[in-house]
Design an enzyme around this catalytic site. Structure first.
Site, PDB file in Angstrom:
ATOM      1  N   LYS A 161      43.534  -8.180  20.236  1.00 24.70           N
ATOM      2  CA  LYS A 161      42.371  -8.934  20.693  1.00 24.70           C
ATOM      3  C   LYS A 161      41.113  -8.229  20.193  1.00 24.70           C
ATOM      4  CE  LYS A 161      40.503 -11.062  24.946  1.00 24.70           C
ATOM      5  NZ  LYS A 161      40.708 -11.254  26.399  1.00 24.70           N
ATOM      6  N   SER A 187      40.898 -16.075  28.077  1.00 25.65           N
ATOM      7  CA  SER A 187      40.126 -15.811  26.890  1.00 25.65           C
ATOM      8  C   SER A 187      40.914 -15.279  25.703  1.00 25.65           C
ATOM      9  CB  SER A 187      39.028 -14.804  27.238  1.00 25.65           C
ATOM     10  OG  SER A 187      39.595 -13.548  27.571  1.00 25.65           O
ATOM     11  N   SER A 237      43.178 -13.879  31.714  1.00 23.18           N
ATOM     12  CA  SER A 237      43.030 -14.073  30.269  1.00 23.18           C
ATOM     13  C   SER A 237      44.230 -13.711  29.417  1.00 23.18           C
ATOM     14  CB  SER A 237      41.823 -13.307  29.751  1.00 23.18           C
ATOM     15  OG  SER A 237      40.664 -14.064  29.971  1.00 23.18           O
TER      16      SER A 237
END
Ligand code: GLN
Length: 477
Positions: A80, A155, A179
């Protein structure tokens, strides 16, 4: 898109260690998959093809020299883009970090390299991890590999989509309110939010520090356990890190669920949950009962207030954490005639709408005169949630709920009204507030044919039991 056993991380690492496959061949195969479908999906902010080939070659050389290879030897992994990577852009999908290259690696990035994993790229996210669909990324959204008219969740949507599309068998995300688990559910992969403090956050760009955790995405529970074993364990560089070694998880997965007490959370299975999702949770509970677990209804009353407490605590912490982006220390600077104006201009140009909304909500919640009414009260609700979970865990070993109230929704569906977007996290937020671990396991599909995730929750540091239940669910599909 369904994993063949040869494409799992465990199988790749074994094949690379035994010399059956070269790390280079494995990484080239995954880079080819990325090249074929990435333009359509946009899972990555940056594909690190050259770096990935170089680290794969280094692993092959180490093997040729007779060196002992690590548990993730030659396994491609996507990171990420809020995890610091030395010398490599780390953007948090925000314009404000434009041009910034971290001077150090996050602890998890270091541990992955030491274990032989090969980082293939930095994945897209909602700006600063604020969102549930990746639609808040400054660089455009990621698409769901199962249906490109739908969001991948967020997310960590890029990390979930990368694993679902076969770009890498593993990825890392961060989970502040859901997320990791929510995008895992929407993309049909496994996603784990570990116990708060069990995985070092050194080098994770902070969103809400009392809630943030790093965790794995994988196609199987076994692979997720393997990755968690590598990244967990004490780190003196993170003051919230629990001073204990990484637990042994994989060895527990096959133990079954005979006699385990499983509670289905009443407050998270009724109103607001789509009927097709609720049916999959019932099916999961039934499957665990067939496998020998004692299944009953559980009550955790205060979870009903989780969302309200979270949207005070998380923005409050974010407003403080994001104060550091001042046009001086990191990334973007918009010049002006004096420093205060430069800071305002840089922040105005650099942050997107949702980030600005959170900063304003958080600043308001912390302001003199409102602190007790909002932030203080939210902290008291947090304590109630912790107590209610503790009470439920007197009767149950693990709890069960949906991960997300619906399957993947269409782009634009929830962008007009922030509240409808926030409601996505109703089932995942409580574990962030309590600090306890939770995992989302794919468990069939909804009426639209898209993946449904079932959430297994456990008390702090009980990842082994939690993943055992997840493995039993996986085996019963
Ligand atoms: N969707 C939630 C939010 O927008 C959770 C995000 C997260 O876990 N990083 O805050």
């Amino acid at each position: 898109m369904s994993p063949t056993s040869a494409s799992t991380a465990t199988a790749i690492a074994e094949a690379v260690r035994s010399g059956e496959r070269s790390a280079r061949e494995v990484v080239d195969e995954h880079l080819a998959a990325i090249e074929a479908r990435e333009p359509e999906l946009h899972a990555f902010n940056l594909v690190m093809a050259d770096e990935a080939r170089a680290s794969a070659d280094a692993i092959d050389r180490a093997r040729a020299a007779g060196e002992q290879l690590g548990p993730l030897a030659g396994v491609p992994i996507a990171l990420k883009d809020n995890l610091c990577t030395r010398g490599i852009p780390t953007t948090c999908s925000s314009r404000i970090l434009e041009g910034w290259r971290p001077p150090y690696d996050a602890t998890v990035v270091q541990r992955l390299a030491a274990a032989g994993a090969v980082a293939v790229g930095k994945t897209n996210l909602d700006e600063f991890a604020m969102g549930s669909s990746t639609e808040n990324s400054a660089f455009g959204p990621t698409r769901n590999p199962h249906d490109t008219s739908r969001v991948p969740g967020g997310s960590s949507g890029g990390s979930a989509a990368a694993v679902a599309a076969g770009f890498a068998p593993l990825s890392l995300g961060s989970d502040t309110g859901g997320s990791i688990r929510q995008p895992a559910a929407l993309c049909g992969v496994v996603g784990v939010k570990p116990t708060y403090g069990s995985v070092s956050r050194y080098g994770l760009v902070a969103f809400a520090s009392s809630l943030d955790q790093i965790g794995p995405f994988a196609t199987t529970v076994d692979d997720a356990a393997l990755l968690l074993e590598v990244i967990a364990g004490h780190d003196p560089l993170d003051s919230t890190s629990i001073p204990q070694p990484a637990p042994s998880l994989r060895s527990e997965l096959g133990r079954g669920v005979e006699g385990l007490r499983v509670g289905v959370i009443r407050e998270l299975t009724g109103e607001g949950i789509a009927p097709d999702v609720a049916r999959r949770v019932t099916a999961a509970a039934d499957a665990l009962a067939v496998a020998g677990a004692k299944v009953d209804e559980a009550s955790v009353p205060a979870v009903a207030y989780g969302l309200s407490a979270y949207y005070l605590i998380a923005p409050a912490e974010a407003s403080s954490n994001l104060a550091r982006y001042d046009g001086v220390r990191y990334g973007l600077r918009v010049d002006a005639s004096n420093s205060p104006e430069m800071m305002v201009a840089s922040r105005t140009a650099g942050f997107g709408d949702e980030v600005k909304r959170r900063i304003m909500l958080g600043t308001y919640a912390l302001s003199a005169g409102y602190y007790d009414a909002y932030y203080g009260k939210a902290q008291r609700v947090r304590t109630l949630i912790i107590r209610d979970f503790a009470a439920a865990y007197e009767d149950f070993d693990v709890l069960l709920s949906p991960t997300s109230p619906t399957t993947a929704f269409a782009f634009g569906d929830k962008t007009a009204d922030p509240l409808t977007m926030y409601l996505n996290d109703i089932c995942t937020i409580p574990s962030n507030l309590s600090g306890d671990p939770a995992v989302s396991v794919p468990y069939g599909v909804g009426d639209d044919g898209l993946p449904v995730g079932v959430q297994v929750l456990a008390p702090a540091m009980q990842e082994a039991t939690m993943l055992r239940v997840a493995a039993a669910l996986e085996a019963s599909r």
